[in-house]
Design a protein around this motif. Structure first.
Motif, mmCIF file in Angstrom:
data_model
loop_
_atom_site.group_PDB
_atom_site.id
_atom_site.type_symbol
_atom_site.label_atom_id
_atom_site.label_comp_id
_atom_site.label_asym_id
_atom_site.label_seq_id
_atom_site.Cartn_x
_atom_site.Cartn_y
_atom_site.Cartn_z
ATOM 1 N N TYR A 82 -8.783 -1.665 -0.456
ATOM 2 C CA TYR A 82 -8.242 -1.015 0.738
ATOM 3 C C TYR A 82 -6.770 -1.355 0.916
ATOM 4 O O TYR A 82 -5.946 -0.484 1.210
ATOM 5 C CB TYR A 82 -9.011 -1.447 2.002
ATOM 6 C CG TYR A 82 -10.280 -0.672 2.262
ATOM 7 C CD1 TYR A 82 -10.262 0.710 2.450
ATOM 8 C CD2 TYR A 82 -11.501 -1.331 2.359
ATOM 9 C CE1 TYR A 82 -11.419 1.415 2.706
ATOM 10 C CE2 TYR A 82 -12.665 -0.635 2.617
ATOM 11 C CZ TYR A 82 -12.620 0.734 2.792
ATOM 12 O OH TYR A 82 -13.774 1.425 3.047
ATOM 13 N N GLU A 83 -6.418 -2.623 0.733
ATOM 14 C CA GLU A 83 -5.021 -3.056 0.868
ATOM 15 C C GLU A 83 -4.135 -2.358 -0.161
ATOM 16 O O GLU A 83 -3.043 -1.892 0.173
ATOM 17 C CB GLU A 83 -4.915 -4.571 0.723
ATOM 18 C CG GLU A 83 -5.537 -5.326 1.875
ATOM 19 C CD GLU A 83 -5.696 -6.813 1.597
ATOM 20 O OE1 GLU A 83 -5.109 -7.320 0.609
ATOM 21 O OE2 GLU A 83 -6.424 -7.465 2.372
ATOM 22 N N LEU B 73 -0.186 4.332 -0.320
ATOM 23 C CA LEU B 73 0.072 5.434 0.612
ATOM 24 C C LEU B 73 1.354 5.217 1.398
ATOM 25 O O LEU B 73 2.075 6.172 1.678
ATOM 26 C CB LEU B 73 -1.116 5.607 1.572
ATOM 27 C CG LEU B 73 -2.381 6.155 0.941
ATOM 28 C CD1 LEU B 73 -3.537 6.106 1.946
ATOM 29 C CD2 LEU B 73 -2.165 7.562 0.436
ATOM 30 N N SER B 74 1.668 3.987 1.737
ATOM 31 C CA SER B 74 2.890 3.721 2.503
ATOM 32 C C SER B 74 4.137 3.942 1.658
ATOM 33 O O SER B 74 5.194 4.279 2.190
ATOM 34 C CB SER B 74 2.882 2.302 3.071
ATOM 35 O OG SER B 74 3.015 1.348 2.051
ATOM 36 N N HIS B 75 4.021 3.807 0.325
ATOM 37 C CA HIS B 75 5.168 4.043 -0.546
ATOM 38 C C HIS B 75 5.416 5.525 -0.775
ATOM 39 O O HIS B 75 6.516 5.912 -1.141
ATOM 40 C CB HIS B 75 4.959 3.337 -1.890
ATOM 41 C CG HIS B 75 5.168 1.876 -1.805
ATOM 42 N ND1 HIS B 75 4.142 0.974 -1.748
ATOM 43 C CD2 HIS B 75 6.311 1.133 -1.748
ATOM 44 C CE1 HIS B 75 4.623 -0.234 -1.667
ATOM 45 N NE2 HIS B 75 5.933 -0.188 -1.649
#
Length: 72
Positions: free
Chosen positions: A61-62, A68-70
């Motif tokens: 998950y991390e 996704l944040s990148h």
């Protein structure tokens, strides 16, 4: 198993079912070292501790959140 006791170790088949992947994919995760496991008896008798599988899932998950944040 004694009724009321939690199962500590999972077979690779149970890991595969939990992750909804094939048995060979579960075996690949173990063989690569990505998913820690212990080998008992015969060479295909791998066991994954339930808590280790939960940690693996949280780590995935991390990693997914980081990817996704990148891209955002």
């Amino acid at each position: 198993m004694i009724e009321g006791m939690n199962q500590r170790f999972l077979t690779l088949a149970e890991v595969a079912e939990t992750l909804n992947i094939t048995l060979s994919a579960a075996r690949s995760l173990v063989n690569s070292g990505e998913l820690p496991a212990i080998q008992l008896g015969g060479k295909r008798m791998w066991r994954v501790e339930e808590s280790v599988l939960e940690e693996f899932i949280q780590t995935q998950y991390e990693h997914s959140r980081a990817r996704l944040s990148h891209t955002a």
